[in-house]
Design an enzyme around this catalytic site. Sequence first.
Site, PDB file in Angstrom:
ATOM      1  N   GLY A 174      48.422  39.336  41.720  1.00  7.31           N
ATOM      2  CA  GLY A 174      49.882  39.384  41.561  1.00  7.31           C
ATOM      3  C   GLY A 174      50.553  38.287  42.357  1.00  7.31           C
ATOM      4  N   ASP A 216      44.890  32.790  37.557  1.00  4.33           N
ATOM      5  CA  ASP A 216      46.220  33.178  38.042  1.00  4.33           C
ATOM      6  C   ASP A 216      47.221  32.042  37.829  1.00  4.33           C
ATOM      7  OD1 ASP A 216      45.162  35.598  38.847  1.00  4.33           O
ATOM      8  OD2 ASP A 216      44.658  34.849  40.842  1.00  4.33           O
TER       9      ASP A 216
HETATM   10  O1  RIB Z   1      42.130  35.908  40.900  1.00  4.86           O
HETATM   11  C1  RIB Z   1      41.756  35.602  42.205  1.00  4.86           C
HETATM   12  C2  RIB Z   1      42.179  36.713  43.120  1.00  4.86           C
HETATM   13  O2  RIB Z   1      41.446  37.877  42.792  1.00  4.86           O
HETATM   14  C3  RIB Z   1      41.895  36.464  44.579  1.00  4.86           C
HETATM   15  O3  RIB Z   1      42.944  35.813  45.244  1.00  4.86           O
HETATM   16  C4  RIB Z   1      41.593  37.847  45.102  1.00  4.86           C
HETATM   17  O4  RIB Z   1      42.540  38.326  46.011  1.00  4.86           O
HETATM   18  C5  RIB Z   1      41.465  38.742  43.882  1.00  4.86           C
HETATM   19  O5  RIB Z   1      42.569  39.513  43.741  1.00  4.86           O
END
Ligand code: RIB
Length: 294
Positions: free
Chosen positions: A44, A241
Site C-alpha cells: 500500500g 507497486d
Molecule cells: O511489493 C513489495 C512489498 O511487498 C515490500 O515492500 C514488502 O513490504 C511487501 O509488502
Amino acid sequence: MNNQPKVCVVGSINMDLVIETAKMPQQGETVLGESFATYPGGKGANQAVAAARLGADVRLIGAVGNDPFGKTLMSRLQKEGININGVINDQLLPTGVANIILSDKDNRIIVAPGANSAIVPAVIDKHDLIIRQSHIILLQLEIPLETVLYTVKKAKQYDIPVVVNPAPFQQLPAKLLEYTTYFTPNELEAKAMSNDPLYTSIEEKMIITLGKEGVSFIENGKKQHVESFNVDVKDTTGAGDTFNGAFVTCLAKGLSIAEAVEYANAAAALSITKVGAQEGMPTKEMVEKFIQER
Ligand code: RIB
C-alpha cells in the site's frame, strides 16, 4: 484549484528488513549474507509513494503500530507529500514487517501484517469522504480481505473506478471480481486467478505484469502486449507497486489503458535500478526523460 488526479490507496505499510545473500538458504540451512538494511515498504505505502512521485494527490488509508518503525514510516510518507489523515496509529499491534531475502536480483518475501490487520471496514466508513472525493481507488491484499471487498462495494456505490492488485494471492469473492474495474496480478497470481470458475467474466479486466517479459492485457477485445525495458537490475522489489501507482495515476488523468500500461511499464523499469522498494521509484520528469530517450 488543484488539478492533480486524486488517488486513494487502501493498503499495507511495512518496514522491509532486507538481507542480500549470494546463496538462498535451503530448509534447515544457515548461510552468511552480505548485507542487511531496513527500507520503507508495504504494498500500500509503496503504491502510494509511486503515485505521489508521479504527480498524484494521494491519500493513504492504512495502519502502523505505536513503535519506532511506525514513526519512521509515517514521517517518510509525510515527506513524500502523501495525506496520512487516514493512517491509524494502532496501540496494540506492532507495525507490519516484511522479511526480504534478496538473491540473484530476485526476492523472497514473508510479511507479518501486524497493524495492517487493524484496517477493518469501520476504518473505511470513518474515511468515507476520502473515498468519495477520489478519482480512483487502489487496493492490494495485505489487509483483511473483508475490508478490500467492503471498499470495492463502496467505490461501486459511488461509481469510482477501483484497481485491485491481487497480491499476495487469495481466492477472491464473486462480488469483488464483479465490482473491480481492473486487476493487476503478476504471472503467478494471474495463473491462480485463472482457475476461478468466473475467470472468463473478468478476463478483460486483467492487466498482467510479467516481469522481464513485459505486460499483457486486453483492449477492445484484442490481446495486447507491451515489452519490458532493458535496464541494469539491482532489486525487483516494488516493481509491481511502481507499476500500480503509475497505472492508476494515468487512469485518473484520463489516459487510455494502453497509454497507462506503457507509462507504468517505464516507471517500473526505472524502479528496479536501485535496492529498496521505494528507493528507485521515479518522478514524473524521470519517466518522461526515460521514455524520450528510448
Ligand atoms: O511489493 C513489495 C512489498 O511487498 C515490500 O515492500 C514488502 O513490504 C511487501 O509488502
